[in-house]
Design an enzyme around this catalytic site. Sequence first.
Site, PDB file in Angstrom:
ATOM      1  N   GLY A  42      53.491  53.145  22.605  1.00 48.56           N
ATOM      2  CA  GLY A  42      54.078  51.773  22.696  1.00 48.56           C
ATOM      3  C   GLY A  42      53.584  50.693  23.549  1.00 48.56           C
ATOM      4  N   ASP A 101      65.304  51.574  27.125  1.00 49.07           N
ATOM      5  CA  ASP A 101      66.512  51.990  26.356  1.00 49.07           C
ATOM      6  C   ASP A 101      67.734  52.904  27.144  1.00 49.07           C
ATOM      7  OD1 ASP A 101      68.183  52.158  24.036  1.00 49.07           O
ATOM      8  OD2 ASP A 101      67.038  53.930  23.241  1.00 49.07           O
ATOM      9  N   LYS A 151      67.189  47.201  27.033  1.00 50.10           N
ATOM     10  CA  LYS A 151      68.484  47.348  26.268  1.00 50.10           C
ATOM     11  C   LYS A 151      69.630  47.717  27.319  1.00 50.10           C
ATOM     12  CE  LYS A 151      66.741  49.100  22.229  1.00 50.10           C
ATOM     13  NZ  LYS A 151      66.753  49.943  20.883  1.00 50.10           N
ATOM     14  N   ASP A 162      57.195  51.143  17.346  1.00 47.42           N
ATOM     15  CA  ASP A 162      57.226  51.853  15.968  1.00 47.42           C
ATOM     16  C   ASP A 162      58.448  52.427  15.550  1.00 47.42           C
ATOM     17  OD1 ASP A 162      56.770  53.770  17.663  1.00 47.42           O
ATOM     18  OD2 ASP A 162      56.109  55.076  15.983  1.00 47.42           O
ATOM     19  N   ARG A 207      53.860  49.174  14.341  1.00 44.70           N
ATOM     20  CA  ARG A 207      53.322  49.137  15.752  1.00 44.70           C
ATOM     21  C   ARG A 207      52.489  47.711  15.859  1.00 44.70           C
ATOM     22  NH1 ARG A 207      53.621  53.131  19.258  1.00 44.70           N
ATOM     23  NH2 ARG A 207      53.489  54.972  18.097  1.00 44.70           N
TER      24      ARG A 207
END
Length: 187
Positions: A42, A101, A129, A157, A163
């Site tokens: 990512g 996350d 987040k 993705d 992506r």
Amino acid sequence: MPPAFPILFSNDQILRRTKELARRIADDLRGAPPLLVAVIEGARPFARLVQQALPGHLPVHEVRASSYGSGTVSSGEVKITTGSDLPVAGQHVLLLEDIVDTGRTIAALQRHFLAKGALSCRVASLLSKPSRRVVAVTIDYCGFEIPDEFVLGFGMDLDGRYRELPDVVVYDREIERRHGLSRVTGS
Ligand code: IMP
């Protein structure tokens, strides 16, 4: 044409913000170039931008850590499957991440590299987040804080899809479903 998911951050906004972060990174690490380590897949596009914006064209190393099984729910377990043997001893590591996350991935990587003798292990992440955090982590250079939404594009993705989108978009299952239908019916 991909589904018209709502855009959260345009490619332009991402470029501008990453340049600002890179300026701060360069100021902070003057005289001690970091070992850049991208969390793949990512973070590749973000890592490339940071690399381009930093002086000296530092190489980007790669580490792969999986905390997600399939879909949008974290499995909770972090495995380092590539790059666990990077020569980090005596180095200032800068982890480049797409999104923090729960914080489990970054925390596991920091623990791993510090145990291997890294002098420091800072974190630059395009997105964060905060409301989802399970493990407390410090993001030294954060692009944008976002609410609890599943986002895609600019490297991120969903099971390998989306992506390559240039912008960061918010995933919406209904938009995806309607898009799939319109492709079948041609409407
Ligand atoms: P953490 O260990 O829970 O912080 O998860 C970090 C990893 O989960 C990221 O590197 C992403 O691969 C993935 N991830 C978390 N949230 C999202 C999202 O909204 N979209 C895509 N991938 C995500």
